[in-house]
Structures are given as C-alpha cells and as structure tokens.
Scaffold this motif. Structure first.
Motif, PDB file in Angstrom:
ATOM      1  N   ILE A  44     -32.703  25.483 -57.552  1.00  0.00           N
ATOM      2  CA  ILE A  44     -32.391  24.606 -56.415  1.00  0.00           C
ATOM      3  C   ILE A  44     -31.223  25.168 -55.606  1.00  0.00           C
ATOM      4  O   ILE A  44     -31.252  25.162 -54.368  1.00  0.00           O
ATOM      5  CB  ILE A  44     -32.125  23.169 -56.909  1.00  0.00           C
ATOM      6  N   SER A  45     -30.207  25.686 -56.273  1.00  0.00           N
ATOM      7  CA  SER A  45     -29.082  26.304 -55.551  1.00  0.00           C
ATOM      8  C   SER A  45     -29.574  27.398 -54.611  1.00  0.00           C
ATOM      9  O   SER A  45     -29.134  27.503 -53.466  1.00  0.00           O
ATOM     10  CB  SER A  45     -28.089  26.930 -56.527  1.00  0.00           C
ATOM     11  N   ASN A  46     -30.492  28.216 -55.122  1.00  0.00           N
ATOM     12  CA  ASN A  46     -31.017  29.299 -54.287  1.00  0.00           C
ATOM     13  C   ASN A  46     -31.793  28.773 -53.090  1.00  0.00           C
ATOM     14  O   ASN A  46     -31.711  29.315 -51.985  1.00  0.00           O
ATOM     15  CB  ASN A  46     -31.903  30.234 -55.113  1.00  0.00           C
ATOM     16  N   LEU A  47     -32.546  27.697 -53.301  1.00  0.00           N
ATOM     17  CA  LEU A  47     -33.308  27.095 -52.194  1.00  0.00           C
ATOM     18  C   LEU A  47     -32.353  26.582 -51.120  1.00  0.00           C
ATOM     19  O   LEU A  47     -32.577  26.771 -49.923  1.00  0.00           O
ATOM     20  CB  LEU A  47     -34.157  25.925 -52.697  1.00  0.00           C
ATOM     21  N   ILE A  48     -31.292  25.901 -51.564  1.00  0.00           N
ATOM     22  CA  ILE A  48     -30.333  25.331 -50.603  1.00  0.00           C
ATOM     23  C   ILE A  48     -29.729  26.446 -49.755  1.00  0.00           C
ATOM     24  O   ILE A  48     -29.599  26.322 -48.540  1.00  0.00           O
ATOM     25  CB  ILE A  48     -29.233  24.567 -51.358  1.00  0.00           C
ATOM     26  N   ARG A  49     -29.375  27.560 -50.416  1.00  0.00           N
ATOM     27  CA  ARG A  49     -28.762  28.676 -49.691  1.00  0.00           C
ATOM     28  C   ARG A  49     -29.678  29.208 -48.579  1.00  0.00           C
ATOM     29  O   ARG A  49     -29.206  29.654 -47.538  1.00  0.00           O
ATOM     30  CB  ARG A  49     -28.424  29.792 -50.697  1.00  0.00           C
ATOM     31  N   ARG A  50     -30.996  29.141 -48.810  1.00  0.00           N
ATOM     32  CA  ARG A  50     -31.934  29.624 -47.789  1.00  0.00           C
ATOM     33  C   ARG A  50     -31.881  28.827 -46.491  1.00  0.00           C
ATOM     34  O   ARG A  50     -32.288  29.303 -45.435  1.00  0.00           O
ATOM     35  CB  ARG A  50     -33.383  29.518 -48.306  1.00  0.00           C
ATOM     36  N   PHE A  51     -31.437  27.579 -46.577  1.00  0.00           N
ATOM     37  CA  PHE A  51     -31.430  26.730 -45.368  1.00  0.00           C
ATOM     38  C   PHE A  51     -30.037  26.532 -44.783  1.00  0.00           C
ATOM     39  O   PHE A  51     -29.875  25.832 -43.804  1.00  0.00           O
ATOM     40  CB  PHE A  51     -32.047  25.362 -45.687  1.00  0.00           C
ATOM     41  N   GLN A  52     -29.022  27.135 -45.411  1.00  0.00           N
ATOM     42  CA  GLN A  52     -27.645  26.946 -44.933  1.00  0.00           C
ATOM     43  C   GLN A  52     -27.470  27.540 -43.546  1.00  0.00           C
ATOM     44  O   GLN A  52     -27.810  28.688 -43.334  1.00  0.00           O
ATOM     45  CB  GLN A  52     -26.675  27.599 -45.889  1.00  0.00           C
ATOM     46  N   SER A 111     -38.595  27.933 -45.399  1.00  0.00           N
ATOM     47  CA  SER A 111     -37.402  28.664 -44.946  1.00  0.00           C
ATOM     48  C   SER A 111     -37.826  29.884 -44.119  1.00  0.00           C
ATOM     49  O   SER A 111     -37.101  30.299 -43.204  1.00  0.00           O
ATOM     50  CB  SER A 111     -36.506  29.054 -46.129  1.00  0.00           C
ATOM     51  N   ALA A 112     -39.012  30.434 -44.410  1.00  0.00           N
ATOM     52  CA  ALA A 112     -39.525  31.540 -43.583  1.00  0.00           C
ATOM     53  C   ALA A 112     -39.879  31.032 -42.180  1.00  0.00           C
ATOM     54  O   ALA A 112     -39.623  31.715 -41.182  1.00  0.00           O
ATOM     55  CB  ALA A 112     -40.745  32.180 -44.250  1.00  0.00           C
ATOM     56  N   VAL A 113     -40.452  29.828 -42.109  1.00  0.00           N
ATOM     57  CA  VAL A 113     -40.740  29.230 -40.790  1.00  0.00           C
ATOM     58  C   VAL A 113     -39.432  29.024 -40.026  1.00  0.00           C
ATOM     59  O   VAL A 113     -39.326  29.335 -38.833  1.00  0.00           O
ATOM     60  CB  VAL A 113     -41.481  27.881 -40.942  1.00  0.00           C
ATOM     61  N   ASP A 114     -38.425  28.517 -40.733  1.00  0.00           N
ATOM     62  CA  ASP A 114     -37.116  28.279 -40.110  1.00  0.00           C
ATOM     63  C   ASP A 114     -36.577  29.574 -39.501  1.00  0.00           C
ATOM     64  O   ASP A 114     -36.081  29.586 -38.367  1.00  0.00           O
ATOM     65  CB  ASP A 114     -36.165  27.746 -41.191  1.00  0.00           C
TER      66      ASP A 114
END
Lengths: 97, 97, 97, 97
Positions: free
Chosen positions: C89-97, D52-55
C-alpha cells in the motif's frame, strides 16, 4: 532596456527579496514546529497534517517564483526573439506536476 | 501489549526521533540555501529546481511517517477491531495527492 | 470468513462493480468531450481546464479504490497476521503523490 | 502574421489534431482495460497501478498541450504586448500542481 535576466542571473529588488525570504522563513518555522511535534511524541496523523501544509506552502512559493519568472525573464527573452526559454519553463513545470 | 498509539500520541524511540529530525534538518538546510540564492540574485529557474528538490524531500518524509504510522498505529487499531483509523488514513493520503 | 482478497483477486459485488464502472464511463465521456474540443479548434487553456477536471476525477477514483482496498484486503491480511500488505500500500500511495 | 490564437480559438493543423487525439484514444483504451479488470475481480493493487499509469498519461498530455500553448499563443500575445496571458497560464499550472 536593462537586462534583469541575463547570464543565469535574476536581478531582484529589496522588496522582492524580503517577500520571498519571509515566505521561506515561515516554511522553516513550520518545519521547526514539526521537529518539536516529533520530540513530543505527537500523533503521526497530526504531524502529517502539518507536513501537508508545508507541502502546500512550498508549491505556493514555487508558483510565485515561476510567476515572477514569466513576468520578467520570459517576456524579456521572447521580445528578443529567444524562444528557448519556453522549453526551460516546460521542464520546470513538469518537476512540480 | 503496550499501546504506542493512544490518545493521539505516538511513542517514538530515540532512534526514530533522530532519523526524522535529521531529515527535517536537511530540508531546513535546503531552504536556507534557497534564501541565499534569492539574496545572490540567482536565476529563477535554478531556484525552482532546488525548490522541486525540497518538494520531493517533503513528500519522501511524509511517506516515511505514513509508513511508520501504518506499521504501528494502523496494525494496533485493526487488531483491536477499531477500523475508524482507515478513514483517517484515507484523508491523510488525499492531502498529498 | 470467506476470503475476498486472495491470490491477487478482489471479489466485488455487482453494486460495487456498477459504481466503479459508471465513474470510469464518466471519465471516458470527459475525454471524448476533449477530443471534440481539439477537433473544433477550441482554445488550449479551455482544454487544459477540462483536462485538470479529468485529472481530479482519476485521483478521486483512485482514492475510492484504495479506500475499498484498505477496508477489505488490508483488514483481512492484518487480522491473519500478514503485514506485508502495508508495504504494498505504501508503494501504491507513492505512485499518486 | 495570421492569428492562430484569437477569440479563445486555437487553430490546429491536421497533424496536431491527429497526434493529440491518438493520445486521448490511448488513455480511453487504458480506462476500458481498467473496466474489464473491475469486472474480472482483479486485485485492487493491480488496478491502482494501471490507474497511476493513466494519471501519468493525463499529466503528460497536459504538458504537451501547455507546451504547444506557450509556443504559439503565449509568443503571439507577448509579441503584441498583451501580457495578461501570463496570469492565465499561471492559473493553469496551479491546477495541475
């Protein structure tokens, strides 16, 4: 016209310098506050809320500097027919996206 | 089990405090450097590049604190059957999106 | 307890699927609108405003999916004593920061 | 000089239109793929990685449009002595920060 943006220099007057530096000082003050929160075992979520305020303050400072940059250097360069500054600005914008 | 995350407190050991505060000190150092750049009439674009580095350092610090938060408080609360912490975390994440 | 989040599957009921897909359909509709704006020679700034709305809609959809993820898979895994999901989950969050 | 950016219009040639619209079509294709993942009960984390790729694709499209905008409309307006477009661009940038 005197060049305000040459040789990778941007000449700023005292008022501009004071404004920018007082903004930076305020951000440093917020960070000092966060250090105290860490030392006082304050709850993570409360620290993160303060940190998100710092994040917004950094972005807002970046907006102001970019805005000054476009109102001075960008205009100067375009009026001299030097359009390379546009790619430089595009790259800067991408860094904050 | 001793509660590390109660009453909006997060108990941190000395090592954790030292790590977090040395990261914050480094960010403050970067901001002091940016103040000198402003005073020295450094080119806007160069200042913005430094500021984008600060922005990344803030986000990285936030990730670390959120990560600690999930590895301690989140687990503690869920194991006690208190799921309300999940909405709190969702709201925090949204602040940094 | 039946496992809703195993083997990299997330079992969703019909209502959840409908909700998520109607949000995605709305985003696709916004993008179709932007294609028409391009064809009609609409002003760049107006197109960028629409695109920033799409950006917000994507982030909001990501928040909803992450929220569902934490309310189902995260709780299930932690209650089974499997904490590795937190780093995921931490890694996922970082993708959208 | 013919005006390419007047009356809130931006005249684009066929090649530019094709390029932009094929990028938008690709993003729509990614979103259609995400709808199928939802229907197939695919794991939340895998869906979030796609999202996140779409973003990133949306932000990259916005960069291209903003870049075009600065290379055409911005130059045109500044050379006519109309600097108001700079504040318009500042506001657009803030929307994507």
């Amino acid at each position: 016209m005197e060049c305000k943006c040459c040789d990778r220099k941007t000449i700023r007057n005292e008022e501009e310098k004071k404004k920018l530096n007082s903004r930076i000082n305020r951000i440093i003050g917020q960070l000092e506050g966060i250090k105290r929160m860490v030392d006082d075992d304050r709850y993570c979520a409360d620290i993160l809320i303060q940190l998100s305020a710092v994040d917004k303050a950094i972005k807002s400072l970046a907006s102001i500097i970019l805005d000054n940059h476009m109102h001075s250097c960008l205009i100067e360069h375009i009026e001299k027919g030097d359009y390379s500054i546009i790619d430089e600005i595009s790259n800067l914008i991408r860094r904050f996206q």
